[in-house]
Design an enzyme around this catalytic site. Structure first.
Site, PDB file in Angstrom:
ATOM      1  N   HIS A  51       0.847  -1.202   0.000  1.00 26.99           N
ATOM      2  CA  HIS A  51       0.000   0.000   0.000  1.00 26.99           C
ATOM      3  C   HIS A  51       0.879   1.248   0.000  1.00 26.99           C
ATOM      4  O   HIS A  51       1.928   1.274   0.637  1.00 26.99           O
ATOM      5  CB  HIS A  51      -0.931  -0.004   1.217  1.00 26.99           C
ATOM      6  CG  HIS A  51      -1.982   1.061   1.123  1.00 26.99           C
ATOM      7  ND1 HIS A  51      -1.727   2.364   1.472  1.00 26.99           N
ATOM      8  CD2 HIS A  51      -3.261   1.026   0.669  1.00 26.99           C
ATOM      9  CE1 HIS A  51      -2.823   3.078   1.239  1.00 26.99           C
ATOM     10  NE2 HIS A  51      -3.764   2.291   0.759  1.00 26.99           N
ATOM     11  N   GLU A  59      -3.694   1.954  -7.446  1.00 26.92           N
ATOM     12  CA  GLU A  59      -4.107   3.095  -6.639  1.00 26.92           C
ATOM     13  C   GLU A  59      -3.141   4.257  -6.873  1.00 26.92           C
ATOM     14  O   GLU A  59      -2.071   4.315  -6.245  1.00 26.92           O
ATOM     15  CB  GLU A  59      -4.071   2.727  -5.152  1.00 26.92           C
ATOM     16  CG  GLU A  59      -4.958   1.566  -4.791  1.00 26.92           C
ATOM     17  CD  GLU A  59      -5.357   1.610  -3.320  1.00 26.92           C
ATOM     18  OE1 GLU A  59      -6.541   1.789  -3.049  1.00 26.92           O
ATOM     19  OE2 GLU A  59      -4.468   1.500  -2.460  1.00 26.92           O
TER      20      GLU A  59
HETATM   21  P1  PGA Z   1      -9.317   6.397  -0.244  1.00 26.57           P
HETATM   22  O1  PGA Z   1      -8.195   5.299   0.072  1.00 26.57           O
HETATM   23  O2  PGA Z   1     -10.515   5.642  -0.777  1.00 26.57           O
HETATM   24  O3  PGA Z   1      -9.596   7.062   1.065  1.00 26.57           O
HETATM   25  O4  PGA Z   1      -8.764   7.319  -1.267  1.00 26.57           O
HETATM   26  C1  PGA Z   1      -7.980   4.215  -0.787  1.00 26.57           C
HETATM   27  C2  PGA Z   1      -6.879   3.334  -0.260  1.00 26.57           C
HETATM   28  O5  PGA Z   1      -5.895   3.851   0.286  1.00 26.57           O
HETATM   29  O6  PGA Z   1      -6.950   2.092  -0.373  1.00 26.57           O
END
Ligand code: PGA
Length: 235
Positions: free
Chosen positions: A89, A158
């Site tokens: 992450h 992401e």
């Molecule tokens: P967010 O986070 O939906 O608050 O942007 C996504 C994540 O970090 O998995």
């Protein structure tokens, strides 16, 4: 579709239990093909009896147990039958300074233990501004030494600039990157970054998106359920 909620360092043990019971009842109406995964904080891991939700760990140290102050190891996760973990992450890469080498060690360890691995990749804003080629070079480095043929791998794309900022990548941008990742992996590819009840349907309708990983908008069960409904086209 895979609809996953990452609580990060939010919710207590008590509020997680309340949340899971509410979401589990609501989710009796989820789409048949959909799977729901929640990543609560470690203090809220427990042997929950849930019909519709799977619980995962936000992190794990690559060892069975041992002298790793502040970390959580395999033995502690298995006590609660956890077999799903988030690795790579962006908050662990950037805030906790985890290197690609360390991330690869974690990946290998949890792969050896047959975990479902949600492996996160994504570029910072300055890379995105240089265009898709730079984005994919960046993501390729994050995939370096990661066995992408592992059958229990789920990729979460992401973009760092979209996480927790309210800025979501456009569906076109998401599709461009997912298509390019699809040339490299055969496993499901999720999108994450400011997904919420208003934008989820558009994102989930794309044939290049196999699900979403949601942070902020997963924290209230009723709101998160709206995203689950969007996935199943339930009105
Ligand atoms: P967010 O986070 O939906 O608050 O942007 C996504 C994540 O970090 O998995």
């Amino acid at each position: 579709m895979i609809i996953a909620g990452n609580f990060k360092a939010n919710h207590t043990r008590a509020s997680t239990a309340e949340y899971l019971s509410a979401l589990d009842s609501l989710s009796d109406q989820k789409g048949e093909e959909d799977s729901i995964v929640i990543f609560p904080p470690f203090t809220a891991l427990d042997n929950y009896t849930l019909k519709n939700i799977k619980i995962g760990a936000q992190n794990g140290y690559p060892a069975e147990k041992g002298s790793y102050t502040g970390e959580i190891c395999l033995e502690a996760l298995l006590e609660f039958d956890i077999d799903t973990i988030l690795i790579g992450h962006s908050e662990r890469r950037h805030i906790l300074k985890e290197s690609q080498d360390f991330i690869v060690r974690k990946y290998e360890f949890f792969k050896r233990n047959n975990f479902n691995i949600f492996y996160c990749v994504g570029e910072p804003i300055e890379v995105r501004q240089k265009g898709i080629e730079s984005v994919m070079n960046y993501i390729d480095k994050q995939l370096e030494n990661i066995d992408v043929s592992y059958q229990n791998l789920i990729i979460a794309y992401e973009p760092v600039w979209a996480i927790g900022t309210g800025l979501t990548a456009s569906v076109e941008d998401i599709e461009e990157v997912h298509k390019a990742i699809r040339e490299r992996v055969e496993t499901p590819i999720l999108y994450g970054g400011s997904v919420n009840a208003s934008n989820a349907a558009d994102i989930l309708n794309s044939s290049f998106v196999d699900g979403v990983l949601v942070g902020g908008a997963s924290l209230v069960a009723e709101d998160f359920y709206k995203i689950i409904k969007a996935s199943a086209n339930i009105s």
